[in-house]
Design a protein around this motif. Structure first.
Motif, PDB file in Angstrom:
ATOM      1  N   LEU A   1      -6.365  -6.477   4.296  1.00 49.97           N
ATOM      2  CA  LEU A   1      -6.286  -5.002   5.884  1.00 49.97           C
ATOM      3  C   LEU A   1      -5.735  -5.633   6.719  1.00 49.97           C
TER       4      LEU A   1
ATOM      5  N   ASP B   1      -1.889  -2.869   3.514  1.00 47.50           N
ATOM      6  CA  ASP B   1      -2.158  -4.107   2.477  1.00 47.50           C
ATOM      7  C   ASP B   1      -1.570  -4.840   2.929  1.00 47.50           C
TER       8      ASP B   1
ATOM      9  N   ASP C   1       0.852  -1.033  -0.313  1.00 52.31           N
ATOM     10  CA  ASP C   1       0.456   0.036   0.090  1.00 52.31           C
ATOM     11  C   ASP C   1       0.658   1.265   0.061  1.00 52.31           C
TER      12      ASP C   1
END
Length: 841
Positions: A738, A674, A581
Motif C-alpha cells: 500500500l 496498491d 487496485d
C-alpha cells in the motif's frame, strides 16, 4: 516568509470604474447599490425629494430621508439614469451612473430653483474616494476594458490591477497577487467558485500540464473586481487575492452583438529564442514558433415578451467559439522532427457558452440563475514532449468546466438586506494517446547518447471533480453612537475529486511465479491476493550495471553498443510502478465558514470596521480523513476622512487569512493505492544473429528490420520474463504494498498569513485620484512536509534501499516531534589556519 512592497499609483478615475464600497455582501455577491444626497442651491439637504432610477430591468422610486439621502440596494450591475424632483425645483436628470458589484455608487445632486415642469440635465458629482472601507480593490467594468487594448481572455483583466503579476509556474491564468502563489487566489463567477478543487487554479488544472482554460469567457463578463488586500471577513478561502466576476444580464430592451477576432500567424514575427539553431546551440526540448487565434462571438439579451412576464423575466445568452493554434518545432534530430518535417501545429478548440435568467419578483426581490462553461478539445499531436522517436507520444485532450448558480437577493426593509445562493461546478480532464503502447524510455546509452523516449506515451492522469456550495448573508443598518451596518453570513462547500492514474499500453495480469517458478517476492501472505491482478507499466531500459544484485543475471539479454562501439552490454526492463487496485483515488472535503462584521461610521470623518471569520475544513481520502477546526481570523479596518468631504482618506487594516488545502493534499496524504514496485523484466530476446562479442550461448535482444532494438515487441509480461528473485535473474524481490499516505503531526493547525495595510488617497480636480499604499504580508504558520534526519543520513538510507519517513506538520523553531535514537554529537573543530597547519592541513 514575508513580502513587502510599496505601490504608488496615480489613476484617472472615471465614475464607471471606481465608486464607493457597499457595506456588506457575501463573497459571491453579484449586486451593487446606488445612493447619494440631494442639495438645494445653498448646499442645504433636501428631504422628501422623489428619486427615480431606471436601469437594466426597470425603474425604482423612493423619497429622500430627513438628511436628504437615498439608497437603492441589491441592483444588477450596469448603467442607471436618475431623475430627482420636488415642488419648487426644476427636475434634475442624471444621464448615467455605473453600478458595480459590492459597491455603493454615491452621487451628489444639486437642484435648481424653478418649475417642476422644467427639466435640467445635471452632471452629478460622483464620489471616487471610498471612505467607508480599508480594502484594496480594483474594479474593471466592460465599459472600461472594451475600450482599451487588452489581450483576449478573462484572465488578462486580472493584470490590470496593481499588485497582480505573472505567477510564473502557475500559468498566465493564475497571477501572483500581493506576493502569494498564483494557486492561493479565490476565483468566483456569479457566486460559483471556479477554482479547480484539487490544485486551486482557475478552471481546469492538470498535474502534468498546469492551467487549461478559465471556465468563463470574456464576452460574458460585465465586471471583474480584484481584491489585493484588506479583505473584509466575508472573504476567505484564499491567502492570495479575491477575484470576483459578474456576468451580463438581460434588460427591458432587446440587444445583441456579433463579433470576431482574428490573429493569424502571418501578423507576427517568429520568436527568436536563445537556443535557436542559428546560434549554434542544440535544443533538446523543441522550440515555440508562434501562435494564431480565431474567435467568434454571438450574444442576445432582453425580456420575455409574454404578457405580464415582460416586466419580470429577463434573459441573456452568449456563445463564443474559439480556435488557438500553437506552432512548435520538435527537437532537432529527433524522430518527431523527421515525422513532422521540422514543424507541427497544436490546436485547442473551445465552445464557450453562457446563459442567465433574471426573475424580478417585485421591486425589492429578484431570483437569478446562470449557467456557463468552456467544453474544449485538442488535436492529436505531441503535447507532453517534443523529443521522441515517433508519434506514439501523441495524445489528445478533452477538458472543460460546467457551472450553475441560483441566487436570491432581497431588500426586506430600507435597512435590512438578505441574499442566498446555491452553486454547483464541474471540472474534467481526459487524455487519450494516439497509440495504446507501453512506454519504454531508453537509458542504456547504447543506441544513442542520453535518454530518449523509444516508444509509448506513458503516464496518464484524467480526473473528474465537482463542487457544491450554499451561502447566506444578511445585513442590518441601525444607529447607536453613529451608524452601524451589522452583517452575518455562512458558507458551506463540498468538493469532490476523483483522480485516475494509469500508463499507456493496456493492462496485463501479474504472474504468480518468476522465471524459475518461484515467488517473485510477493510474499506467501499476499501472493494469492496479488497474483492475477491486472496492472500496467511504464518501463526503462537500463544496463544491468545500473541495477543492484544483477551481476549473476544470465537471463538478461545483450544489446549492441552502437554509440561507443564496445562489447555488447546486458540490459533489463525496469518497472518502477504498476497500479493494480483499479486506478481511481476518490477524495472529498467539507468546508464551513461563518463571519460577523460591524461597519461603524462615527460621523462623517471616521469609519471603523470590526470583523471576525471562522473556518473549518475536513479532508477525506480513500483511507483517512483529517479535520482542521476552529480557525479564527480577525479583521480590523480604520478609515479617516480629515474634512468629511469624501475627497481624502487615510486608512489602515489588519487581517488574518487562512489557506484552505486543495484536495490534492487528500490524495497524497490521506489516500493509498496498491502498487507493484521495482519489477524487473527480461526484454524479448533471440539466440541467433546476435552482435559480435555476445558470449556463446547467451541471448541478445530482438531487433527490427533495420537492426535497431525492436521496442514494439520488447515487453512480453509473463512468468517466463519476470526476473525478480529468479535463478539467473535479478536478486531483488518485487515490492508489493500500500503506497501513499502520510501521517499528520498531532495538533497540526491551518496555515495562515497576517497582513498589514496602510495607505492614503486624495481626489484632485477633474476626477484624478492619487494614492499610495503599503502592504506587509507575513506567513505566520505553514503546513509542510517534515523529515527528522539530516540530509547525509537520508542519502545513506536512499543508497541502501531505505527512505525517509515524513510527517505533515507546522514546522517552526519550537517543533520537536522526531526522535533520533542514533543521534551523534560532534565536538567543535578548530578550523583556523594555524590549527590546520599544526595538523598537517
Amino acid at each position: 516568509m514575508k513580502s513587502k512592497w510599496l505601490v504608488v499609483s496615480s489613476v484617472l478615475a472615471f465614475s464607471m470604474i471606481f465608486s464607493v464600497s457597499i457595506e456588506a455582501q457575501d463573497q459571491g455577491a453579484a449586486r451593487g447599490n446606488l445612493g447619494g444626497i440631494v442639495y438645494d442651491p445653498s448646499k442645504a439637504t433636501v428631504p422628501g425629494a422623489q428619486v427615480t432610477i431606471t436601469g437594466p430591468i426597470g425603474s425604482l422610486s423612493q423619497s429622500t430621508t430627513e438628511q436628504g439621502s437615498f439608497l437603492f440596494s441589491t441592483l444588477i450591475p450596469g448603467s442607471y439614469s436618475i431623475k430627482v424632483q420636488k415642488a419648487g425645483f426644476k427636475i434634475a436628470s442624471v444621464k448615467s451612473a455605473e453600478v458595480q458589484i459590492n459597491k455603493t455608487t454615491s452621487i451628489e445632486v444639486i437642484l435648481e430653483t424653478g418649475q417642476v415642469s422644467e427639466t435640467v440635465e445635471v452632471s452629478a458629482a460622483t464620489v471616487t474616494v471610498d471612505t467607508s472601507t480599508s480594502a484594496v480593490t480594483a474594479d474593471i467594468s466592460d465599459t472600461f476594458f472594451q475600450n482599451i487594448p487588452v489581450q483576449r481572455g478573462v484572465a488578462n483583466l486580472f493584470y490590470l490591477s496593481p499588485g497582480a503579476v505573472d505567477g510564473i509556474q502557475t500559468g498566465s491564468n493564475n497571477p501572483s497577487i500581493s506576493g502569494s502563489s498564483g494557486l492561493e487566489n479565490s476565483y468566483v463567477a456569479d457566486g460559483v467558485s471556479i477554482n479547480d478543487p484539487a490544485f486551486g487554479g482557475l478552471g481546469v488544472w492538470a498535474r502534468s500540464y498546469g492551467a487549461l482554460g478559465s471556465g468563463i469567457n470574456q464576452s460574458f463578463v460585465k465586471e471583474v473586481q480584484i481584491k489585493t488586500g484588506g479583505f473584509e471577513p466575508q472573504y476567505g478561502h484564499a491567502s492570495g487575492g479575491i477575484v470576483q466576476i459578474v456576468t451580463k444580464s438581460g434588460s427591458t430592451k432587446t440587444h445583441g452583438e456579433l463579433g470576431g477576432y482574428f490573429h493569424p500567424l502571418g501578423m507576427q514575427t517568429t520568436p527568436l529564442n536563445a537556443d535557436d539553431p542559428q546560434f549554434g546551440r542544440v535544443n533538446l526540448f523543441g522550440r515555440y514558433l508562434g501562435n494564431a487565434n480565431y474567435e467568434g462571438d454571438a450574444e442576445l439579451g432582453g425580456y420575455a415578451p409574454l404578457g405580464k412576464l415582460r416586466d419580470h423575466l429577463f434573459y441573456f445568452g452568449n456563445f463564443n467559439p474559439s480556435v488557438n493554434n500553437q506552432y512548435v518545432a520538435p527537437a532537432v534530430g529527433s524522430g518527431l522532427s523527421t515525422a513532422y518535417n521540422g514543424q507541427l501545429q497544436r490546436t485547442k478548440t473551445s465552445y464557450d457558452y453562457a446563459g442567465k435568467l433574471t426573475f424580478k419578483i417585485n421591486d425589492r426581490q429578484t431570483i437569478e440563475s446562470s449557467v456557463f462553461g468552456d467544453p474544449s478539445h485538442t488535436n492529436n499531436v505531441p503535447w507532453a514532449s517534443l523529443n521522441a522517436s515517433d508519434k506514439t507520444v501523441n495524445s489528445k485532450w478533452d477538458y472543460g468546466t460546467r457551472n450553475w448558480a441560483a441566487r436570491y437577493d432581497g431588500t426586506l426593509t430600507s435597512t435590512w438586506l438578505v441574499d442566498g445562493a446555491f452553486t454547483w461546478s464541474w471540472n474534467h480532464f481526459t487524455e487519450t494517446p494516439l497509440a495504446d503502447v507501453t512506454q519504454i524510455q531508453d537509458e542504456s546509452a547504447l543506441l544513442q547518447a542520453g535518454t530518449f523516449n523509444a516508444q509509448g506515451f506513458g503516464f496518464l492522469e484524467p480526473y473528474d471533480s465537482n463542487t457544491r456550495s450554499i451561502s447566506f448573508d444578511t445585513s442590518k443598518t441601525f444607529h447607536f453612537l453613529g451608524q452601524h451596518t451589522f452583517s452575518i453570513g455562512y458558507n458551506w462547500q463540498f468538493p469532490v475529486y476523483d483522480d485516475s492514474t494509469s500508463y499507456s499500453g493496456g493492462k496485463f495480469a501479474l504472474p504468480a511465479t518468476n522465471a524459475s517458478g518461484g515467488d517473485p517476492g510477493y510474499g506467501t501472505a499476499t501472493n494469492p491476493t496479488v497474483a492475477g491482478k491486472m496492472t500496467d507499466a511504464s518501463l526503462v531500459l537500463e544496463p544491468i550495471s545500473a541495477v543492484s544484485n544483477s551481476s549473476g543475471c544470465t537471463l538478461c539479454p545483450y544489446m549492441a553498443d552502437s554509440v561507443g562501439g564496445g562489447s555488447p552490454v546486458q540490459v533489463v526492463l525496469v518497472q518502477s510502478r504498476g497500479r493494480f487496485d483499479g486506478g481511481i483515488t476518490k477524495s472529498s472535503g467539507k468546508y464551513h465558514a461563518g463571519y460577523v462584521n460591524d461597519s461603524w461610521a462615527l460621523g462623517k470623518r471616521v469609519t471603523v470596521n470590526l470583523g471576525l471569520r471562522w473556518e473549518q475544513q475536513r479532508l477525506v481520502g480513500n483511507q483517512l480523513n483529517k479535520l482542521f477546526n476552529d480557525m479564527w481570523s480577525p479583521r480590523l479596518g480604520f478609515v479617516l476622512d480629515p474634512k468629511g468631504d469624501r475627497k481624502t482618506k487615510f486608512y489602515a487594516n489588519y487581517g488574518r487569512y487562512a489557506f484552505i488545502l486543495p484536495l490534492d493534499a487528500a490524495i497524497r496524504a490521506l489516500s493509498a493505492e496498491d502498487d507493484v514496485l521495482g519489477a524487473y523484466w527480461a526484454p524479448a530476446s533471440k539466440t541467433t544473429g546476435c552482435p559480435a562479442g555476445t558470449p556463446a550461448g547467451a541471448s541478445c535482444i530482438q531487433t527490427d528490420s533495420s537492426g535497431n532494438p525492436d521496442y514494439a515487441n520488447m515487453f512480453k509480461p509473463s512468468s517466463a520474463t519476470l526476473l525478480n528473485s529468479a535463478s539467473g535473474g535479478i536478486g531483488n524481490a518485487v515490492t508489493v504494498g500500500l503506497s501513499g499516505g502520510e501521517p499528520f503531526q498531532p495538533g497540526i493547525r491551518m496555515e495562515y498569513t497576517d497582513e498589514y495595510v496602510a495607505g492614503f488617497q486624495h481626489e484632485f480636480r477633474g476626477g484624478i485620484v492619487f494614492g499610495v499604499r503599503y502592504i506587509d504580508r507575513r506567513l505566520k504558520r505553514v503546513i509542510e512536509d517534515e523529515g527528522g534526519i539530516s540530509v547525509e543520513q537520508f542519502n545513506a538510507l536512499a543508497n541502501n534501499g531505505g527512505g525517509l519517513n515524513y510527517f505533515i506538520g507546522n514546522p517552526n523553531l519550537k517543533s520537536d516531534i522526531f526522535v533520533n535514537p542514533n543521534e551523534q554529537t560532534f565536538a567543535g573543530v578548530d578550523e583556523t589556519q594555524s590549527a590546520c597547519a599544526a595538523n598537517g592541513g
